[in-house]
Design a protein around this motif. Structure first.
Motif, short mmCIF file in Angstrom:
data_model
loop_
_atom_site.label_atom_id
_atom_site.label_comp_id
_atom_site.label_asym_id
_atom_site.label_seq_id
_atom_site.Cartn_x
_atom_site.Cartn_y
_atom_site.Cartn_z
N UNK A 47 35.95 12.76 11.79
CA UNK A 47 36.99 11.75 11.64
C UNK A 47 38.18 12.28 10.88
N UNK A 48 37.91 13.15 9.91
CA UNK A 48 39.01 13.74 9.14
C UNK A 48 38.58 15.07 8.56
N UNK A 49 39.57 15.90 8.30
CA UNK A 49 39.38 17.17 7.60
C UNK A 49 40.50 17.29 6.59
N UNK A 50 40.29 18.10 5.57
CA UNK A 50 41.29 18.28 4.53
C UNK A 50 41.78 19.72 4.54
N UNK A 51 43.08 19.92 4.74
CA UNK A 51 43.61 21.29 4.69
C UNK A 51 43.41 21.89 3.30
N UNK A 52 43.17 23.18 3.28
CA UNK A 52 43.09 23.91 2.02
C UNK A 52 44.49 23.98 1.42
N UNK A 53 44.63 23.56 0.17
CA UNK A 53 45.92 23.60 -0.52
C UNK A 53 45.75 24.49 -1.75
N UNK A 54 46.62 25.48 -1.85
CA UNK A 54 46.61 26.40 -2.98
C UNK A 54 47.84 26.17 -3.84
N UNK A 55 47.69 26.45 -5.13
CA UNK A 55 48.82 26.30 -6.04
C UNK A 55 49.25 27.66 -6.56
N UNK A 56 50.56 27.87 -6.60
CA UNK A 56 51.13 29.10 -7.15
C UNK A 56 52.45 28.76 -7.81
N UNK A 57 52.60 29.17 -9.04
CA UNK A 57 53.83 28.95 -9.79
C UNK A 57 54.28 27.48 -9.76
N UNK A 58 53.31 26.58 -9.89
CA UNK A 58 53.60 25.16 -9.94
C UNK A 58 53.91 24.51 -8.60
N UNK A 59 53.80 25.25 -7.52
CA UNK A 59 54.03 24.71 -6.18
C UNK A 59 52.71 24.63 -5.44
N UNK A 60 52.56 23.59 -4.63
CA UNK A 60 51.35 23.41 -3.83
C UNK A 60 51.67 23.80 -2.38
N UNK A 61 50.80 24.64 -1.81
CA UNK A 61 51.01 25.18 -0.48
C UNK A 61 49.85 24.86 0.45
N UNK A 62 50.18 24.47 1.67
CA UNK A 62 49.20 24.45 2.75
C UNK A 62 49.44 25.74 3.54
#
Length: 127
Positions: A47-62
């Protein structure tokens, strides 16, 4: 070299090619690493999946890759991922999130939230 790579190289060489690059981003299918939840259910049936989100230098990235080889090269081990077209990805990207496209390759690009919002507007106009 992928179509996205070629479009990025043209854009770097000639800023007038920006629109063509963004158009290519919207129509590219991206391989997006997801958070491992231990489920045996195939990705397509969840039904749903969650993308991996990484943080670097205060920014969140997919993280987004335009080939399966690139996502596997980045992860250095088997990893679960979903495949989503760029025009769908912009619709589902929350405010403030950055994209890291093809990190680890020669043609990596960061997309900042303002760029993603612009792409979201462009994608909605083509619907």
């Amino acid at each position: 070299m992928t179509a996205l790579d070629e479009a990025l190289e043209k854009y770097i060489a000639d800023p007038e090619e920006q629109a063509q690059y963004y158009e290519q981003v919207l129509k590219t299918d991206f391989y997006i690493p997801i958070v491992e939840d231990g489920s045996d259910t195939p990705i397509e049936e969840r039904e749903s999946v969650t993308p991996l989100v990484l943080e670097s230098e205060g920014k969140r990235y997919v993280l987004m890759f335009d080939t399966e080889d690139r996502v596997n090269s980045w992860s250095k081990k088997p990893i679960q991922y979903m495949v989503l077209a760029g025009f769908e990805m912009v619709k589902h990207t929350p405010a403030g999130l950055h994209w890291a496209v093809n990190i680890g390759s020669e043609r990596a690009k960061e997309f900042v939230p303002d760029e993603i919002n612009w792409l979201k507007g462009a994608a909605l106009q083509t619907d």
